[in-house]
Design a protein around this motif. Structure first.
Motif, PDB file in Angstrom:
ATOM      1  N   LEU A 591     -33.128 -80.111 -11.429  1.00 37.80           N
ATOM      2  CA  LEU A 591     -31.977 -80.813 -11.986  1.00 37.80           C
ATOM      3  C   LEU A 591     -32.016 -80.898 -13.506  1.00 37.80           C
ATOM      4  O   LEU A 591     -31.010 -81.246 -14.130  1.00 37.80           O
ATOM      5  CB  LEU A 591     -31.836 -82.213 -11.374  1.00 37.80           C
ATOM      6  CG  LEU A 591     -30.709 -82.277 -10.331  1.00 37.80           C
ATOM      7  CD1 LEU A 591     -31.155 -81.623  -9.033  1.00 37.80           C
ATOM      8  CD2 LEU A 591     -30.245 -83.683 -10.094  1.00 37.80           C
ATOM      9  N   TYR A 592     -33.152 -80.590 -14.109  1.00 39.56           N
ATOM     10  CA  TYR A 592     -33.175 -80.489 -15.572  1.00 39.56           C
ATOM     11  C   TYR A 592     -32.352 -79.290 -16.041  1.00 39.56           C
ATOM     12  O   TYR A 592     -31.906 -79.247 -17.183  1.00 39.56           O
ATOM     13  CB  TYR A 592     -34.611 -80.339 -16.076  1.00 39.56           C
ATOM     14  CG  TYR A 592     -35.359 -81.640 -16.269  1.00 39.56           C
ATOM     15  CD1 TYR A 592     -35.035 -82.500 -17.319  1.00 39.56           C
ATOM     16  CD2 TYR A 592     -36.393 -81.997 -15.423  1.00 39.56           C
ATOM     17  CE1 TYR A 592     -35.729 -83.689 -17.498  1.00 39.56           C
ATOM     18  CE2 TYR A 592     -37.101 -83.188 -15.607  1.00 39.56           C
ATOM     19  CZ  TYR A 592     -36.759 -84.025 -16.644  1.00 39.56           C
ATOM     20  OH  TYR A 592     -37.442 -85.206 -16.844  1.00 39.56           O
ATOM     21  N   ILE A 609     -38.892 -94.574 -11.803  1.00 41.89           N
ATOM     22  CA  ILE A 609     -37.564 -94.879 -12.340  1.00 41.89           C
ATOM     23  C   ILE A 609     -37.352 -94.121 -13.642  1.00 41.89           C
ATOM     24  O   ILE A 609     -36.271 -93.582 -13.906  1.00 41.89           O
ATOM     25  CB  ILE A 609     -37.403 -96.394 -12.568  1.00 41.89           C
ATOM     26  CG1 ILE A 609     -37.446 -97.155 -11.236  1.00 41.89           C
ATOM     27  CG2 ILE A 609     -36.090 -96.702 -13.296  1.00 41.89           C
ATOM     28  CD1 ILE A 609     -37.409 -98.662 -11.385  1.00 41.89           C
ATOM     29  N   ALA A 610     -38.393 -94.060 -14.463  1.00 38.17           N
ATOM     30  CA  ALA A 610     -38.296 -93.379 -15.756  1.00 38.17           C
ATOM     31  C   ALA A 610     -37.934 -91.914 -15.586  1.00 38.17           C
ATOM     32  O   ALA A 610     -37.125 -91.362 -16.348  1.00 38.17           O
ATOM     33  CB  ALA A 610     -39.616 -93.521 -16.521  1.00 38.17           C
ATOM     34  N   LEU A 611     -38.504 -91.248 -14.592  1.00 38.08           N
ATOM     35  CA  LEU A 611     -38.204 -89.832 -14.367  1.00 38.08           C
ATOM     36  C   LEU A 611     -36.749 -89.630 -13.975  1.00 38.08           C
ATOM     37  O   LEU A 611     -36.050 -88.777 -14.537  1.00 38.08           O
ATOM     38  CB  LEU A 611     -39.130 -89.275 -13.284  1.00 38.08           C
ATOM     39  CG  LEU A 611     -38.827 -87.845 -12.816  1.00 38.08           C
ATOM     40  CD1 LEU A 611     -38.894 -86.868 -13.975  1.00 38.08           C
ATOM     41  CD2 LEU A 611     -39.782 -87.439 -11.698  1.00 38.08           C
ATOM     42  N   VAL A 612     -36.288 -90.422 -13.010  1.00 41.83           N
ATOM     43  CA  VAL A 612     -34.893 -90.295 -12.581  1.00 41.83           C
ATOM     44  C   VAL A 612     -33.950 -90.561 -13.745  1.00 41.83           C
ATOM     45  O   VAL A 612     -32.983 -89.826 -13.967  1.00 41.83           O
ATOM     46  CB  VAL A 612     -34.600 -91.253 -11.405  1.00 41.83           C
ATOM     47  CG1 VAL A 612     -33.112 -91.278 -11.086  1.00 41.83           C
ATOM     48  CG2 VAL A 612     -35.407 -90.842 -10.176  1.00 41.83           C
ATOM     49  N   CYS A 613     -34.231 -91.612 -14.528  1.00 49.67           N
ATOM     50  CA  CYS A 613     -33.366 -91.954 -15.664  1.00 49.67           C
ATOM     51  C   CYS A 613     -33.372 -90.859 -16.723  1.00 49.67           C
ATOM     52  O   CYS A 613     -32.351 -90.601 -17.370  1.00 49.67           O
ATOM     53  CB  CYS A 613     -33.804 -93.279 -16.281  1.00 49.67           C
ATOM     54  SG  CYS A 613     -33.401 -94.718 -15.269  1.00 49.67           S
ATOM     55  N   ASP A 614     -34.514 -90.193 -16.898  1.00 46.50           N
ATOM     56  CA  ASP A 614     -34.581 -89.108 -17.884  1.00 46.50           C
ATOM     57  C   ASP A 614     -33.680 -87.952 -17.471  1.00 46.50           C
ATOM     58  O   ASP A 614     -32.972 -87.372 -18.296  1.00 46.50           O
ATOM     59  CB  ASP A 614     -36.022 -88.626 -18.031  1.00 46.50           C
ATOM     60  CG  ASP A 614     -36.172 -87.604 -19.157  1.00 46.50           C
ATOM     61  OD1 ASP A 614     -35.849 -87.965 -20.322  1.00 46.50           O
ATOM     62  OD2 ASP A 614     -36.580 -86.458 -18.891  1.00 46.50           O
ATOM     63  N   LEU A 616     -31.024 -88.177 -15.487  1.00 50.21           N
ATOM     64  CA  LEU A 616     -29.638 -88.630 -15.599  1.00 50.21           C
ATOM     65  C   LEU A 616     -29.171 -88.628 -17.046  1.00 50.21           C
ATOM     66  O   LEU A 616     -27.996 -88.352 -17.338  1.00 50.21           O
ATOM     67  CB  LEU A 616     -29.496 -90.039 -15.009  1.00 50.21           C
ATOM     68  CG  LEU A 616     -29.768 -90.192 -13.508  1.00 50.21           C
ATOM     69  CD1 LEU A 616     -29.613 -91.644 -13.085  1.00 50.21           C
ATOM     70  CD2 LEU A 616     -28.860 -89.291 -12.688  1.00 50.21           C
ATOM     71  N   GLU A 617     -30.101 -88.928 -17.976  1.00 44.40           N
ATOM     72  CA  GLU A 617     -29.734 -88.940 -19.387  1.00 44.40           C
ATOM     73  C   GLU A 617     -29.499 -87.530 -19.917  1.00 44.40           C
ATOM     74  O   GLU A 617     -28.566 -87.292 -20.691  1.00 44.40           O
ATOM     75  CB  GLU A 617     -30.830 -89.621 -20.202  1.00 44.40           C
ATOM     76  CG  GLU A 617     -30.524 -89.674 -21.700  1.00 44.40           C
ATOM     77  CD  GLU A 617     -31.654 -90.279 -22.515  1.00 44.40           C
ATOM     78  OE1 GLU A 617     -31.390 -90.738 -23.630  1.00 44.40           O
ATOM     79  OE2 GLU A 617     -32.802 -90.278 -22.024  1.00 44.40           O
ATOM     80  N   LYS A 618     -30.326 -86.596 -19.478  1.00 38.49           N
ATOM     81  CA  LYS A 618     -30.231 -85.236 -20.016  1.00 38.49           C
ATOM     82  C   LYS A 618     -29.169 -84.404 -19.318  1.00 38.49           C
ATOM     83  O   LYS A 618     -28.774 -83.352 -19.820  1.00 38.49           O
ATOM     84  CB  LYS A 618     -31.599 -84.551 -19.932  1.00 38.49           C
ATOM     85  CG  LYS A 618     -32.593 -85.171 -20.911  1.00 38.49           C
ATOM     86  CD  LYS A 618     -33.987 -84.616 -20.779  1.00 38.49           C
ATOM     87  CE  LYS A 618     -34.913 -85.294 -21.800  1.00 38.49           C
ATOM     88  NZ  LYS A 618     -36.332 -84.914 -21.630  1.00 38.49           N
ATOM     89  N   GLN A 619     -28.728 -84.870 -18.155  1.00 42.66           N
ATOM     90  CA  GLN A 619     -27.641 -84.193 -17.457  1.00 42.66           C
ATOM     91  C   GLN A 619     -26.513 -85.198 -17.249  1.00 42.66           C
ATOM     92  O   GLN A 619     -26.458 -85.902 -16.252  1.00 42.66           O
ATOM     93  CB  GLN A 619     -28.128 -83.638 -16.108  1.00 42.66           C
ATOM     94  CG  GLN A 619     -29.123 -82.507 -16.211  1.00 42.66           C
ATOM     95  CD  GLN A 619     -28.452 -81.194 -16.604  1.00 42.66           C
ATOM     96  OE1 GLN A 619     -27.318 -81.164 -17.106  1.00 42.66           O
ATOM     97  NE2 GLN A 619     -29.150 -80.092 -16.387  1.00 42.66           N
TER      98      GLN A 619
END
Length: 768
Positions: A591-592, A609-614, A616-619
C-alpha cells in the motif's frame, strides 16, 4: 526523513559475607532453643526523587570523583538548554547550566553520549541530524542496510573548563563512505585518555589514541546488536567486556591491547545486560532477572537482587536501561528511560539488614502462554504487597514451539479436582466448558462496576459475557482493521462482496500478496459469525465457497515468498500460540506503492497504529475500518472458583487493569482501560513524529516513520472504543479449518470434500 538513533522494535538472591559484608540468606536460622528465627537482610530498590522535569531529556550520568551522582539533561525547543544535577544529599541537588554543551548542540543535534572518562574528563559525542529521503537509505551488494555518512563529533571537557574536539578515524566522512556509515553502540575512555568505541553490529572494540584519533588496538568482544548493550565497562586502564562465548568477562590492558584476565559468568540471554565495575575488582551485572555480583578472575557469582519486584524487570517492556553504576561502597545505581514517553528515573540499590525475606501468602497465576503484561503486573503487585509471593507460571514461552493442547488436559484434570492456580489466563482454554462445570468464579459485579464508572471499555467487557455474566475480563485486545480506498474496502465486507467482485473482475485482487492458507483463514476469521449455522457448526456450502474464492484470489496474485513464510512460520504460529492472528499484516508494504488493494492488519499497540497511520498519510484518500466491530480479547483473566485466595486474586486482576500496567506497550493488545487508551494519544504526541520505527524487506526499500499525531490517532482510538464483537476461534476449530484448507490447496481433496470434512470434525467437537 530525519536520521537519528532508531529504537529497534524487531519486525534470581543470597550473598556471602566475604563478598559484600552482609548476609541475605533466604533460609530461617535457628535459635539456641531450636526455634526458627526469621531471616532478614537483602538488597532493595529505591527510586531517587530528582529535581528534573518531565520535559527534560536524559543525556548522561556518572559518579564523580567524590562518588556523588551527576545527571545531565536537555530541554527541547529551538535553543536547547543543558543542565547538570549533582546530588549533595538524598533530597539535595545542585543545578548547573552546562554552557559548554549548549555551545555544541542545536535543535538538529542528537547527543549520543555524555559521560565521565576514567581520565576524569567529560566526553560529549554528538551526531548532526541530517535530512534524507527514504531513497538515500541504500543496501549493500549482499542486501545489508547501509547508513549514509553522518557528521559525528567528539568533545573532551577538562576539569579546568577547557573543551577540545577529538577527531577519531571512524568519524571521518570519507571513512564512513567506505565503511557503510558510523553508528556508535559504545563509548568509553580509559585512564590514559584513549577512547574505546564499538560500532553497530560488530564483535570488536576499537581503541583509538586519545591525542591523534588513530586506531591503536582491536579487542575481540561479543556481538553487539543494539545501542542498549551495556556489557562493556572501563576501570582505570582496563577494559572489561563480555566475550564472544557470552560465558566470560574478558579483561584487556588498554596500554598493551593484550588480554589480562577472564571471569566466568552465567550465560546471558542474547548477551544482553549492563555491566559495571568498581575499584575493588568487583563486577556487577544487571539484567531483567536481577543483579548478580562477581569477583575479578573468580568463577562463582551470586545474585544479590531479584529483578522481578522492580524496574529491572520492566526493561523488556516499556523501560530501557541507560546506565548502571557502582560506587565501591555497595551502592548501585540504575538509570531507566521510558522509550514511549521519553521520561527517565533513577533507582538506587543498597543493602538493608532489616529487610524481611519472608512472605506470608502465595498467589498462583497460570496461563498457556507467557505474557509480558502479566509479568509486569506480578512485579507491580508484589511491590504493593511485599507479604505476597506471586507464583506465575505458563506452559509456552513467547516464540516457543509446542502444542498447547498437550497442556490443557493436565490443567483440566487439576481444575476438576478443585485444584489449580488462583488466577487463570484463559487464552485458548475451554472457557465454555469451565463455566458449565462451575470452575470459574462469577466476576459480574466487578466488571459491571468498572463499566458503569467508565473505567473499562463497555463493548470489550460486555462482549465476553456468557448468559449475562462475566466469568472473564480481558486485560487487552487486538483490533482487526482493513484500510484502503472506499472501493477496496467494500470488496472485503463479506463473502458475497468478494464473490461479486470476482464475478465482475475474474483476475482481480482484494488484498496484497498472501499464501493460500493465509487468504482462506483471513476470510474465515473476518466472516466467522456469518459462516455459522444455528447449531454452532459451519455451513458446508459457505466453507466450500470460501475455499474456492481464496484459491481464485491467490491464483490472481501468487507469491512464492508468502507461501514459504506461511508454511515455515505463520501457519505454525496460528495453532501454537497467541502471538498473531488471521489479520496479522497483509499488504502493508504494497500500500506504500499502490491503492487498488486493501491492507489488512491487527492493532495491538502504538507501534502498529503508527504504521497504519504512516500509510494513510502517504497515500491520501485511504481510510481505515474495523470489520463488523470485531476484537480479539487477550490476557483473558478468570478466577478459579476453588481458590482460597479469591480476594487476592481479584486484587491481582485489578492490578492488571490499573493505568500503571494498561498504559504500557507490551505489544499484546490495546488497553481495555478507557483512561489508558485515551492516554495513547498523549504518549504519541510526546514521542514525536520524527522517525523512530522502520519496516521493510531484505534488499528492498525501507520505510521509516514516527508516532502518529493526535489527529491521526483519534479515528483509530474511536474504532477501538466501538469494538463490541469478540472473535474467539477455539484452538480445535483453528486446527480443523487449517488442516482442511491445507488438504484442499494441496490438491488431495476438493473444496466440497474439505467443507464436508470440517463439518464432520465440528460435529465431533460440539458433541464433546
Amino acid at each position: 526523513m530525519k536520521l537519528k538513533k532508531i529504537l529497534a522494535l524487531v519486525l534470581c538472591g543470597a550473598i556471602t559475607v566475604g563478598l559484600l559484608g552482609g548476609c541475605s540468606g533466604s533460609e530461617d536460622k535457628k535459635e539456641e532453643d531450636g526455634s526458627k528465627k526469621e531471616a532478614k537482610g537483602g538488597y532493595v530498590e529505591k527510586e531517587i526523587e530528582g529535581p528534573w522535569g518531565e520535559e527534560e531529556i536524559y543525556l548522561g550520568s556518572f559518579l564523580n570523583e567524590e562518588k556523588k551522582l551527576e545527571v545531565y539533561t536537555q530541554t527541547g525547543g529551538e535553543e536547547p538548554q543543558v543542565y547538570s544535577y549533582t546530588q549533595q544529599a538524598e533530597d539535595d541537588w545542585e543545578k548547573t547550566e552546562e554552557v559548554w554543551v549548549e555551545e555544541r548542540i542545536d535543535v538538529d543535534t542528537y547527543v549520543n553520549y555524555l559521560l565521565r572518562g576514567a581520565d576524569d574528563n567529560l566526553y560529549l559525542m554528538t551526531t548532526d541530524i541530517v535530512d534524507t529521503g527514504e531513497s538515500d537509505q541504500i543496501t549493500s551488494a549482499d542486501g545489508e542496510f547501509v547508513l549514509p555518512p553522518q557528521p559525528t563529533y567528539l568533545y573532551r571537557h577538562t576539569p579546568e573548563g577547557e573543551t577540545q574536539e577529538v577527531m577519531l578515524e571512524c568519524m571521518d566522512l570519507e571513512y564512513q563512505k567506505q565503511n557503510g556509515g558510523f553508528l556508535p553502540y559504545y563509548l568509553g575512555v580509559v585512564e590514559n585518555g584513549d577512547v574505546a568505541v564499538v560500532g553497530a553490529a560488530t564483535t570488536n572494540i576499537v581503541l583509538y589514541d586519545g591525542a591523534t584519533g588513530k586506531e591503536k588496538y582491536t579487542l575481540p568482544s561479543h556481538q553487539i546488536l543494539t545501542n542498549n548493550d551495556g556489557m562493556i565497562a572501563v576501570r582505570e586502564n582496563t577494559i572489561v567486556t563480555l566475550g564472544q562465548d557470552q560465558e566470560n568477562l574478558l579483561n584487556y590492558d588498554a596500554l598493551t591491547g593484550k588480554q589480562s584476565g577472564a571471569t566466568q559468568v552465567e550465560a546471558l540471554e542474547n548477551g544482553i545486560g549492563f555491566l559495571t565495575t568498581d575499584e575493588n575488582g568487583t563486577y556487577y551485572i544487571a539484567t531483567k532477572n536481577g543483579i548478580s555480583v562477581y569477583q575479578e578472575n573468580g568463577s562463582i557469582g551470586e545474585q544479590i537482587y531479584d529483578g522481578s519486584r522492580g524496574s529491572l524487570g520492566e526493561i523488556e517492556n516499556s523501560l530501557v536501561m541507560r546506565n548502571f553504576m557502582a560506587d565501591g561502597d555497595q551502592n548501585l545505581y540504575g538509570v531507566y528511560e521510558n522509550y514511549q514517553t521519553n521520561t527517565f528515573h533513577i533507582c538506587r540499590y543498597y543493602y538493608d539488614a532489616e529487610l524481611s525475606t519472608k512472605t506470608e501468602k502465595t498467589l498462583s497465576v497460570y496461563g498457556l502462554y507467557e505474557s509480558r503484561m502479566a509479568e509486569a503486573a506480578v512485579r507491580a503487585f508484589e511491590k504493593e504487597h511485599p507479604e505476597v509471593d506471586v507464583d506465575y507460571q505458563y506452559a509456552l514461552g513467547q516464540g516457543a514451539d509446542g502444542n498447547p493442547a498437550d497442556y490443557i488436559d493436565a490443567l483440566n484434570t487439576s481444575l476438576l479436582n478443585k485444584e489449580g492456580a488462583d488466577v487463570l489466563f484463559l487464552d485458548d482454554l475451554p472457557v465454555d466448558s469451565y463455566i458449565e462445570k462451575g470452575i470459574l468464579e462469577d466476576m459480574t459485579d466487578l466488571a459491571e462496576k468498572k463499566v458503569k464508572d467508565k473505567t473499562l471499555l463497555e463493548g470489550v467487557i460486555n462482549g465476553v459475557k456468557k448468559e449475562g455474566k462475566n466469568y472473564e475480563i480481558p486485560a487487552s485486545f487486538r483490533m482487526p482493521v482493513f484500510y484502503g480506498t472506499e472501493e477496496a474496502l467494500a470488496r472485503l465486507d463479506s463473502l458475497e462482496s468478494v464473490r461479486q467482485f470476482l464475478e465482475a473482475q475474474p483476475d482481480g485482487k482484494v488484498i496484497g500478496a498472501a499464501a493460500y492458507g493465509q487468504m482462506a483463514y483471513l476470510l474465515f476469521a473476518s466472516n466467522y459469525e456469518a459462516l455459522k449455522t444455528e447449531d454452532g457448526s459451519f455451513s458446508e456450502e459457505k466453507i466450500q465457497e470460501l475455499l474456492e474464492l481464496s484459491k481464485q484470489l491467490v491464483d490472481n496474485n501468487p507469491s512464492e515468498d508468502m507461501e514459504h513464510t506461511w508454511s515455515e512460520n505463520f501457519r505454525g504460529l496460528m495453532t501454537s500460540g497467541n502471538t498473531i492472528s488471521a489479520f496479522s499484516g497483509i499488504g502493508m508494504l504494497e500500500l506504500y506503492e499502490q491503492t487498488d488493494i486493501a491492507g489488512v492488519d491487527e492493532i495491538y499497540g502504538l507501534s502498529r497504529i503508527a504504521l497504519v497511520c504512516d500509510i494513510l498519510e502517504k497515500q491520501q484518500g485511504l481510510s481505515v475500518v474495523n470489520p463488523h466491530g470485531l476484537y480479539i480479547p487477550m490476557n483473558r483473566m478468570g478466577i478459579n472458583a476453588s481458590s482460597d485466595e479469591k480476594e487476592l486474586a481479584q486484587e491481582f486482576i485489578e492490578t492488571m487493569l490499573s493505568d500503571e500496567i494498561q498504559q504500557q506497550e507490551f505489544m499484546e493488545g490495546l488497553p481495555v482501560r478507557t483512561e489508558s487508551l485515551d492516554k495513547q494519544a498523549d504518549i504519541a504526541e510526546k514521542g514525536g513524529q520524527e522517525d523512530l520505527f522502520s519496516i521493510g524487506v531484505s534488499g528492498g526499500e525501507m520505510h521509516s516513520y514516527g508516532y502518529p499525531s493526535r489527529d491521526q490517532i483519534a479515528p483509530i482510538l474511536d474504532l477501538a472504543k466501538g469494538a463490541d464483537t469478540p472473535l474467539i476461534i477455539d484452538l480445535s476449530v483453528r486446527e480443523a479449518f487449517l488442516d482442511c484448507a491445507d488438504q484442499y490447496f494441496g490438491g488431495t481433496i476438493s473444496a466440497e470434500e474439505a467443507a464436508k470434512t470440517l463439518g464432520e470434525k465440528m460435529e465431533l467437537y460440539l458433541s464433546e
